[in-house]
Design an enzyme around this catalytic site. Structure first.
Site, mmCIF file in Angstrom:
data_model
loop_
_atom_site.group_PDB
_atom_site.id
_atom_site.type_symbol
_atom_site.label_atom_id
_atom_site.label_comp_id
_atom_site.label_asym_id
_atom_site.label_seq_id
_atom_site.Cartn_x
_atom_site.Cartn_y
_atom_site.Cartn_z
ATOM 1 N N ASP A 1 0.858 -1.182 0.000
ATOM 2 C CA ASP A 1 0.000 0.000 0.000
ATOM 3 C C ASP A 1 0.893 1.230 0.000
ATOM 4 O OD1 ASP A 1 -2.083 1.722 0.097
ATOM 5 O OD2 ASP A 1 -2.892 1.024 2.010
ATOM 6 N N ALA A 2 1.280 1.652 -1.192
ATOM 7 C CA ALA A 2 2.165 2.812 -1.343
ATOM 8 C C ALA A 2 1.519 3.938 -2.132
ATOM 9 C CB ALA A 2 3.468 2.399 -2.020
ATOM 10 N N LYS A 3 0.428 3.633 -2.836
ATOM 11 C CA LYS A 3 -0.363 4.630 -3.572
ATOM 12 C C LYS A 3 0.507 5.523 -4.449
ATOM 13 C CE LYS A 3 -4.123 4.689 -0.172
ATOM 14 N NZ LYS A 3 -3.516 3.848 0.871
ATOM 15 N N ARG A 4 1.393 4.915 -5.194
ATOM 16 C CA ARG A 4 2.284 5.672 -6.055
ATOM 17 C C ARG A 4 1.547 6.158 -7.304
ATOM 18 N NH1 ARG A 4 4.979 5.493 -1.733
ATOM 19 N NH2 ARG A 4 7.173 4.874 -1.722
ATOM 20 N N THR B 1 -0.694 -0.670 -4.716
ATOM 21 C CA THR B 1 -1.745 0.334 -4.877
ATOM 22 C C THR B 1 -1.170 1.540 -5.606
ATOM 23 O OG1 THR B 1 -1.315 1.345 -2.710
ATOM 24 C CG2 THR B 1 -2.985 -0.395 -2.808
#
Length: 281
Positions: A97-100, A127
């Site tokens: 879950d890094a939402k890059r 993510t």
């Protein structure tokens, strides 16, 4: 580079065998304190190792939140690397879950960090944020396909602020969130038993029947537990797409630590409630 079986196929099998529960690894300062741990690298390492040991042999997915490791610098990232590798070795799929989200070579570098098979932080899925335009994700999409990994794209998130972007209506009359779902459906077209390109769709959002969630890919559903949603809410939110939902619980399980048995009991309870909700619908 050796190509693994596609993420969607591996996820489908894990969900069928272990149930669809995803447990977050979120070592934020207040939770470390609740566990009686110091807010330092030693506390981070103890927390992460405990969660992996308690969960990785029984849940389908573990989802470490990268930010809570990155805040400790290189030593925190080293703990994250170990957690990812040990979780995968024990049989759990890891969603980072890094939402890059970025463009061009920068997006490609983010993809290399998490989706290249030889990267220290290689994860089964990542993510990503599409709000520089869905096309900006192409480097991540391409590398995920090459490596057998997957993506979870922010589409209809559980945070209240998300609606000002995701529910905004484009010139063609379709909302931004619906547009992201349509892109993902195209990525997953024809894939069996499940596509590898999923959406993040909050379990707290209520009736989503106006959206087409049938993207032939997984739907990562945060919001169960501390954010107020329950497993019983899932059929009403996801409807016909329910079988492809990966419900995420973080604090609802983690608050029962540091006792390993208590963590397992909490996860088993959520898993049973989710299984009941899915099979009863």
């Amino acid at each position: 580079m050796t190509v693994m079986e596609p993420f969607g196929a591996r996820l489908r099998r894990a969900m069928d065998e272990r149930g669809p529960l995803c447990v977050g690894i979120d070592p934020h300062a207040s939770l470390l304190a609740e566990w009686g741990l110091n807010d330092d690298v030693a506390g981070l390492e103890r927390f992460s190792r405990t969660v992996v040991e308690a969960m990785a042999d029984r849940v389908a997915v573990l989802k470490p939140q990268s930010a809570f490791f990155e805040r400790f610098g290189s030593r925190g990232v080293a703990v994250l690397e170990t957690s990812v590798q040990e979780a995968r070795a024990a049989g759990a799929l890891v969603v980072m879950d890094a939402k890059r989200g970025d463009i061009g070579s920068t997006m490609a570098a983010y993809a290399e960090s998490f989706l290249h098979k030889d990267a220290p932080l290689f994860s089964d899925a990542l993510t990503v944020s599409p709000y520089l335009g869905y096309g900006s994700l192409k480097p991540a999409v391409d590398l995920a396909r090459e490596s057998g990994a997957g993506l979870f794209v922010l589409a209809l998130t559980s945070n209240p602020e998300g609606g000002e972007v995701q529910h905004a209506v484009r010139g063609d009359g379709r909302s931004v969130g619906a547009t992201m779902l349509a892109h993902l459906a195209a990525e997953n077209a024809g894939e069996q038993p499940l596509g590898s390109f999923g959406a993040v769709v909050g379990a707290t959002l209520g009736d989503l029947s106006s959206y087409d969630l049938g993207i032939n890919g997984p739907l990562l559903a945060p919001g169960i537990g501390a954010q107020g949603a329950t497993p019983a809410d899932l059929p009403g939110v996801f409807g016909a797409a329910l079988r492809n939902v990966v419900p995420n619980v973080s604090r609802g399980v983690l608050r029962h630590g540091p006792d390993t048995a208590a963590l397992r009991t909490a996860a088993d309870r959520f898993a049973a409630e989710i299984r009941t909700a899915v099979t009863a619908s």
